[in-house]
Design a protein around this motif. Sequence first.
Motif, mmCIF file in Angstrom:
data_model
loop_
_atom_site.group_PDB
_atom_site.id
_atom_site.type_symbol
_atom_site.label_atom_id
_atom_site.label_comp_id
_atom_site.label_asym_id
_atom_site.label_seq_id
_atom_site.Cartn_x
_atom_site.Cartn_y
_atom_site.Cartn_z
ATOM 1 N N LEU A 1 1.092 -1.228 -0.011
ATOM 2 C CA LEU A 1 0.010 -0.024 0.069
ATOM 3 C C LEU A 1 0.871 1.161 -0.084
ATOM 4 O O LEU A 1 0.483 2.209 -0.672
ATOM 5 C CB LEU A 1 -0.859 0.051 1.363
ATOM 6 N N ILE A 2 2.131 1.213 0.853
ATOM 7 C CA ILE A 2 2.809 2.208 0.438
ATOM 8 C C ILE A 2 3.536 2.557 -0.753
ATOM 9 O O ILE A 2 3.318 3.962 -1.165
ATOM 10 C CB ILE A 2 4.127 2.228 1.730
ATOM 11 N N ALA A 3 3.800 1.710 -1.506
ATOM 12 C CA ALA A 3 4.132 1.850 -2.809
ATOM 13 C C ALA A 3 3.248 2.237 -3.704
ATOM 14 O O ALA A 3 3.339 3.196 -4.496
ATOM 15 C CB ALA A 3 4.904 0.464 -3.197
ATOM 16 N N ALA A 4 2.047 1.560 -3.701
ATOM 17 C CA ALA A 4 0.857 1.947 -4.433
ATOM 18 C C ALA A 4 0.279 3.483 -4.204
ATOM 19 O O ALA A 4 0.184 4.409 -5.070
ATOM 20 C CB ALA A 4 -0.336 1.069 -4.247
ATOM 21 N N ARG A 5 0.392 3.816 -3.042
ATOM 22 C CA ARG A 5 -0.362 5.373 -2.939
ATOM 23 C C ARG A 5 0.998 6.229 -3.320
ATOM 24 O O ARG A 5 0.582 7.371 -3.669
ATOM 25 C CB ARG A 5 -0.455 5.584 -1.168
ATOM 26 N N GLN A 6 2.283 5.784 -2.996
ATOM 27 C CA GLN A 6 3.322 6.903 -3.531
ATOM 28 C C GLN A 6 3.087 6.700 -5.111
ATOM 29 O O GLN A 6 3.228 8.063 -5.842
ATOM 30 C CB GLN A 6 4.753 6.529 -3.273
#
Length: 404
Positions: free
Chosen positions: A113-118
């Motif tokens: 989720l961190i990567a996708a939101r960034q």
Amino acid sequence: MSADTARVATTLARTHLVNAIGDGAFYVTFALYFTHVVGLSATRFGLGMSLAWGAGFLASMPLGHLADRIGPRRAAVALAAGTAVAVAVLPVARGFPAFLVVICAYGVCQSGLIAARQALLTRLVEPAERTRVRARLQSRINGGLALGSVVGAIALALDTRPAYVTVLALDAVAFGIAALLLSRLPSGTAPAPVAGGERALTVLRDRPYAVLTLLNAVMLLYMPLLSLVIPLWIVAATEAPTWMAAVVLALNTVSVMLLQMRVARRVTDVSSAARTVRTAGLVMLGACAVFAVTGSTPSPGLTCAVLVVAGLLQVLAEMLQAAGSWELSFGLAPAGRHGLYQGMYNSGIPLARILGPAALTGLILGYGATGWLILGVLIAAAGLATVPVTRWAAQHRPVGIPAE
């Protein structure tokens, strides 16, 4: 900032705020629930968390690659929903095998989720505004964590299974709301074509970016300080009262809420970002040196004052490092590959969560002031190395893939 960007930033800020409120309550109560209520031993609980973040570390790049292929909005919605389900199932995961399965699913979804939101941020926000928008999100995160920790404190005061389960339900609902908010964002422009044979691990061929990822992981060793190392240090090695750990944490939270956006204004491109990270490393060295002094100050009052100074230096270093690293991760990633590259760059977060607690407690509690200085020199060296490595990365982009 354009009206469209402002709307996107507002929606993302609401998403991060809601998430952070749930997470703040979750982080405060999670360990006590599983050790005191469920009955897991501290050793098994710690092993489960290490394996969960290990799974998250391994999944960061593949899930970032998936975000590039299907679109970061779809990936972010799915991963937020997956995190909600994992947290919702935790109350029925009472044995160690069930706990391990669910908490690993949580770690994987959180890291992805961190990567996708960034990647979604880079898709929807123009390059000149990304770091400033990310700083705004960070201020909301800290505000949400503070509010959530109050809820968690109430659950700790009640110290009953229903109170802890209510906190888990709150966190699950928060991630569900976040998934809904993310689904309302535009998908953005279409990503660059992805070669049919390209795999997630191809990012490792970008050696300058890989080295920057490693340096960022070293800089992130500050992460376990506030939650683990500083409280233990205050109790074991200083004359300060135990509650000073809460003061240092509150000082950090409020400072980021109020000042992160202002600090981020100094970062305008990858060159200024690298210089900011270098400054962060030197400031962190100063913070570690001041923390080291607290083990030998002669009175509780003086120790408290020195701890406040050290805490202020530490949070300044944290804000500088964050602002610089965001711009580096955005500005040096090839167009259309932000999910993959963000997955790699942010893999330092689960790595710090895996290695940091054991390494830093052993270093600082075992070697005292010397341990603090070793940590400071290590982080300062990583900050200093960031400048030449950034120049290397800017000059040597992957062949055939345009940089933004």
